[in-house]
Design a protein around this motif. Structure first.
Motif: not given
Length: 300
Positions: A114-121, A184-197, A250-253
């Motif tokens: 899951l990405l938040v505002d296009g970012r990850y930790g 705070a509101p964010h843009a969330y993205a449930w992301q699936g990397n197809l295949g490998n890296e 998009k949203g907060g919760d």
């Protein structure tokens, strides 16, 4: 046996050849021992409580087996490279890596998470182990995003994973539910990397709508497919024109509920009744719903 004499790989790739393991593999080869199918002997799920890592497998037969993993990334690796893996998922079936991981490449598009505002930790951040409830035909797993998502200004992020394997066929119902709390509101993205890296492993992706919900379809080898429906929110936007696959909200919760059917041949159609988390999705004879009191996705 699967990696030795029974392996369909070229001879030089058998017996676990990496890092010089072939001599050891042949020394401990089970000569004079009768073959026994691990299916039904080994459990369909394994869970590491310390790391918060779950591995699920429907059977031990051939390249059409279905394998699913989910990680909390709750332990810091003190040596070597380390990347954030909270909520990371893999899905392999029918000799195809439908969803894979980033390996040593830290590019955002190589993560299945899951990405938040296009970012990850960051690589230093960790998630938390939560729950694994094994079943005879799969498991229910919850992982906590912990500090990885606190860095991204979320109060709490948890990913639920339900895997229910069919009996007698290599089929599975796999559902994820990402439960996000954020002031705070964010843009969330449930992301699936197809295949490998490094590539999409030949997976062909497409999107659309079905049963009044956004839908995606992934096709791989051996007539295998993964068909998914965004049960909630109904207004989610699916990007399925390439690698990676994304479901944007998009949203907060927020709650992002995805149900997938993994199988071969012609993908089934689904119907959805109700709204929000009270929705019920029916596919291939299964009804999938959310039990709010138990905080679990259920299937019957």
């Amino acid at each position: 046996r699967a990696e030795g004499v029974k392996s369909p790989k070229p001879a030089h790739q058998r017996f676990d050849p990496h890092r010089g393991n072939s001599p050891l593999a042949m020394l401990i080869y089970p000569i004079g021992v009768a073959e026994k199918d691990p299916t039904g002997v080994l459990p369909p799920s394994y869970y590491d409580e310390t790391r918060g890592f779950a591995f699920l497998r429907n059977r031990w037969k051939d390249w059409d087996d279905i394998q699913v993993t989910l990680s909390a990334d709750a332990v810091k690796n003190a040596m070597g490279w380390d990347q954030p893996d909270a909520l990371a998922m893999n899905l392999l079936a029918f000799n195809t890596r439908f969803f894979g991981g980033h390996a040593k490449r830290g590019t955002i598009g190589a993560y299945t998470t899951l990405l938040v505002d296009g970012r990850y930790g960051s690589g230093k951040s960790l998630g938390k182990a939560d729950t694994c409830e094994p079943a005879a035909d799969g498991a229910y797993v919850i992982v906590d995003g912990g500090a990885t998502y606190a860095e991204l200004k979320c109060d709490s992020v948890k990913r639920h994973l339900l895997a229910k394997f069919a009996s007698g066929k290599s089929q599975a119902l796999v559902s994820t539910l990402d439960r996000i709390k954020s002031a705070a509101p964010h843009a969330y993205a449930w992301q699936g990397n197809l295949g490998n890296e490094t590539g999409d492993d030949g997976v062909a992706a497409s999107g659309g709508a079905e049963g009044g919900r956004p839908m995606f379809l992934l096709k791989g080898r051996n007539e295998g497919f993964v068909k998914g429906w965004v049960v909630h929110p109904a207004e989610a936007v699916v990007e399925a024109k390439g690698d990676p696959l994304k479901i944007n909200v998009k949203g907060g919760d927020a709650d992002i509920w995805v149900v997938m059917w993994v199988g071969q041949g012609a993908p089934p159609e689904a119907a959805v009744t109700g709204a929000g988390l009270d929705s019920i999705l029916t596919v291939a004879g299964h009804k999938v719903r959310f039990d709010a009191k138990a905080n679990r996705v259920r299937t019957e």
